[in-house]
Design an enzyme around this catalytic site. Structure first.
Site, mmCIF file in Angstrom:
data_model
loop_
_atom_site.group_PDB
_atom_site.id
_atom_site.type_symbol
_atom_site.label_atom_id
_atom_site.label_comp_id
_atom_site.label_asym_id
_atom_site.label_seq_id
_atom_site.Cartn_x
_atom_site.Cartn_y
_atom_site.Cartn_z
ATOM 1 N N ASN A 1 -24.901 23.622 11.423
ATOM 2 C CA ASN A 1 -25.818 23.684 12.568
ATOM 3 C C ASN A 1 -25.024 23.344 13.826
ATOM 4 O O ASN A 1 -24.677 22.193 14.050
ATOM 5 C CB ASN A 1 -26.957 22.670 12.342
ATOM 6 N N LYS B 1 -25.979 23.471 16.836
ATOM 7 C CA LYS B 1 -26.838 22.880 17.887
ATOM 8 C C LYS B 1 -26.545 23.538 19.235
ATOM 9 O O LYS B 1 -26.188 24.719 19.281
ATOM 10 C CB LYS B 1 -26.664 21.363 17.926
ATOM 11 N N HIS C 1 -36.023 20.918 12.261
ATOM 12 C CA HIS C 1 -34.933 19.951 12.464
ATOM 13 C C HIS C 1 -35.479 18.725 13.216
ATOM 14 O O HIS C 1 -36.326 18.864 14.105
ATOM 15 C CB HIS C 1 -33.782 20.598 13.243
ATOM 16 N N GLU D 1 -34.333 17.000 15.533
ATOM 17 C CA GLU D 1 -34.205 17.038 16.998
ATOM 18 C C GLU D 1 -35.323 17.878 17.610
ATOM 19 O O GLU D 1 -35.813 17.580 18.697
ATOM 20 C CB GLU D 1 -32.812 17.581 17.378
ATOM 21 N N GLU E 1 -32.960 15.367 5.580
ATOM 22 C CA GLU E 1 -32.078 14.787 6.594
ATOM 23 C C GLU E 1 -32.687 13.486 7.120
ATOM 24 O O GLU E 1 -33.540 13.520 8.023
ATOM 25 C CB GLU E 1 -31.903 15.763 7.755
ATOM 26 N N GLY F 1 -25.899 12.455 13.080
ATOM 27 C CA GLY F 1 -25.054 12.262 14.259
ATOM 28 C C GLY F 1 -24.700 10.809 14.505
ATOM 29 O O GLY F 1 -24.175 10.461 15.558
ATOM 30 N N SER G 1 -24.428 13.196 8.743
ATOM 31 C CA SER G 1 -23.051 12.701 8.793
ATOM 32 C C SER G 1 -22.236 13.038 7.548
ATOM 33 O O SER G 1 -21.436 12.226 7.085
ATOM 34 C CB SER G 1 -23.033 11.188 9.071
HETATM 35 C C1 PEP Z 1 -27.782 17.842 11.581
HETATM 36 O O1 PEP Z 1 -27.956 17.852 12.779
HETATM 37 O O2 PEP Z 1 -28.493 18.565 10.854
HETATM 38 C C2 PEP Z 1 -26.752 16.962 11.044
HETATM 39 C C3 PEP Z 1 -26.769 16.718 9.761
HETATM 40 O O3 PEP Z 1 -25.856 16.448 11.926
HETATM 41 P P1 PEP Z 1 -24.562 15.535 11.584
HETATM 42 O O4 PEP Z 1 -23.862 16.192 10.418
HETATM 43 O O5 PEP Z 1 -23.747 15.555 12.822
HETATM 44 O O6 PEP Z 1 -25.098 14.193 11.229
#
Ligand code: PEP
Length: 249
Positions: free
Chosen positions: A9, A11, A94, A96, A166, A172, A212
Site C-alpha cells: 500500500n 498510500k 483501511h 487511515e 491490521e 506505521g 510494520s
Molecule cells: C498499512 O498501512 O496498511 C501498513 C501496514 O503500514 P506499515 O507497514 O507502514 O505499518
C-alpha cells in the site's frame, strides 16, 4: 487452497516519476515465493502502473473507491472508473480511511457490495485500536467490523474477498503484533467466518496481516498457519525490502 498474497500500500506517496522508478526497481527483483504480489499506487498513477506491469507478475490495485456508480461526488472515484482502466482489485476499509475520512462500517458495507457487483476483488481491512486491545476488547471490535461490513454477503462472495487484519496500533509505528498475537487473531477471524459460513469458506479465505511488517520480521509472522500474507505500508516503498517480504514465504 488459499493463496499467499503480499500487497504493497503506497498510500499518498510517489508521483509519476517515482512511480516509474519504483516499478522498474520492482521488476528487477527476483521472486522466489509463491505469493501473489500486488501494489497500490495512488489514483493518478494507476493507469501508468497498470500499463507498465502488464507483462509482469504484479497486480496493480486501488487504495479506495466510492460506493456510488457515478454522480455528484466531487473528488471521488467509482468502481466502474477503476474497471475501465483495468483495475480488478480494491483496498477497502483501511484504518487511515476510517480515521481521517470517517468511513463507517455502514459505508464500507455499501462499498463492498458495489465492488462485488463490478466483479472486483476486495482487500478488506479492519483492526482494533490500542485502547481496544488494552481493554481486552480486540476480538469483539474485530468481530463487529467484519459482521457489519461483510455479513450481508453470501458465502460465494468470499471467493473475491481477501481479509487484512491490521491492528491500528501497529500501523506505521514500528510496533508489530507478535507472531502469536497475529496468529491468535487470525484464528479468531477464521472461526468467526466459520460460524457464519461454514468450514469451506473460512478455510479458503486468505487473511493478511498488516502493521510494520519488515524484512526482518516477515518470515516469523508468515510462518503462522492462519497468516496468509501481508499488507505492507512503509516497507513497500523500497523494492528490495518489499521483495524480501514477498520472498519470506
Ligand atoms: C498499512 O498501512 O496498511 C501498513 C501496514 O503500514 P506499515 O507497514 O507502514 O505499518
Amino acid at each position: 487452497m488459499r493463496k499467499h498474497i503480499v500487497a504493497g500500500n503506497w498510500k499518498m506517496n510517489n508521483g509519476l516519476i517515482q512511480t516509474e522508478t519504483l516499478i522498474s526497481e520492482l521488476k528487477q527483483q527476483e521472486k522466489t515465493s509463491d505469493a501473489e504480489v500486488m501494489i497500490a499506487p495512488t489514483f493518478t498513477n494507476l493507469w501508468h502502473a497498470f500499463q507498465s506491469t502488464r507483462q509482469d507478475d504484479i497486480e496493480v490495485i486501488a487504495q479506495n473507491m466510492h460506493f456510488a456508480e457515478d454522480g455528484a461526488y466531487t473528488g471521488e472515484v467509482s468502481a466502474g472508473m477503476l474497471k475501465s482502466i483495468g483495475i480488478q482489485t480494491v483496498i477497502l476499509g483501511h484504518s487511515e480511511r476510517r480515521a481521517y475520512f470517517k468511513e463507517t462500517d455502514e459505508s464500507l458495507a455499501k462499498k463492498v457490495s458495489t465492488a462485488l457487483a463490478h466483479n472486483m476483488r476486495i482487500v478488506f481491512c479492519f483492526g482494533e485500536e490500542l485502547s481496544d486491545r488494552k481493554a481486552g476488547n480486540e476480538e469483539i471490535v474485530v468481530e463487529n467490523q467484519i459482521k457489519k461490513a461483510l455479513f450481508h454477503l453470501d458465502a460465494s462472495a468470499f471467493k473475491a474477498i481477501i481479509l487484512a487484519y491490521e491492528p491500528v496500533w501497529a500501523i506505521g509505528t514500528g510496533e508489530t503484533a507478535s507472531p502469536e498475537q497475529a496468529q491468535d487473531m487470525h484464528a479468531f477471524i477464521r472461526k468467526t467466518l466459520m460460524n457464519k459460513y461454514g468450514e469451506i469458506t473460512s478455510d479458503e479465505v486468505s487473511i493478511l496481516y498488516g502493521g510494520s511488517v519488515k524484512p526482518n520480521n516477515a518470515k516469523e509472522i508468515f510462518s503462522k498457519p492462519d497468516v496468509d500474507g501481508g499488507l505492507i505500508g512503509g516497507a513497500s516503498l523500497k523494492a528490495e525490502d518489499f521483495y524480501a517480504i514477498v520472498n519470506a514465504f
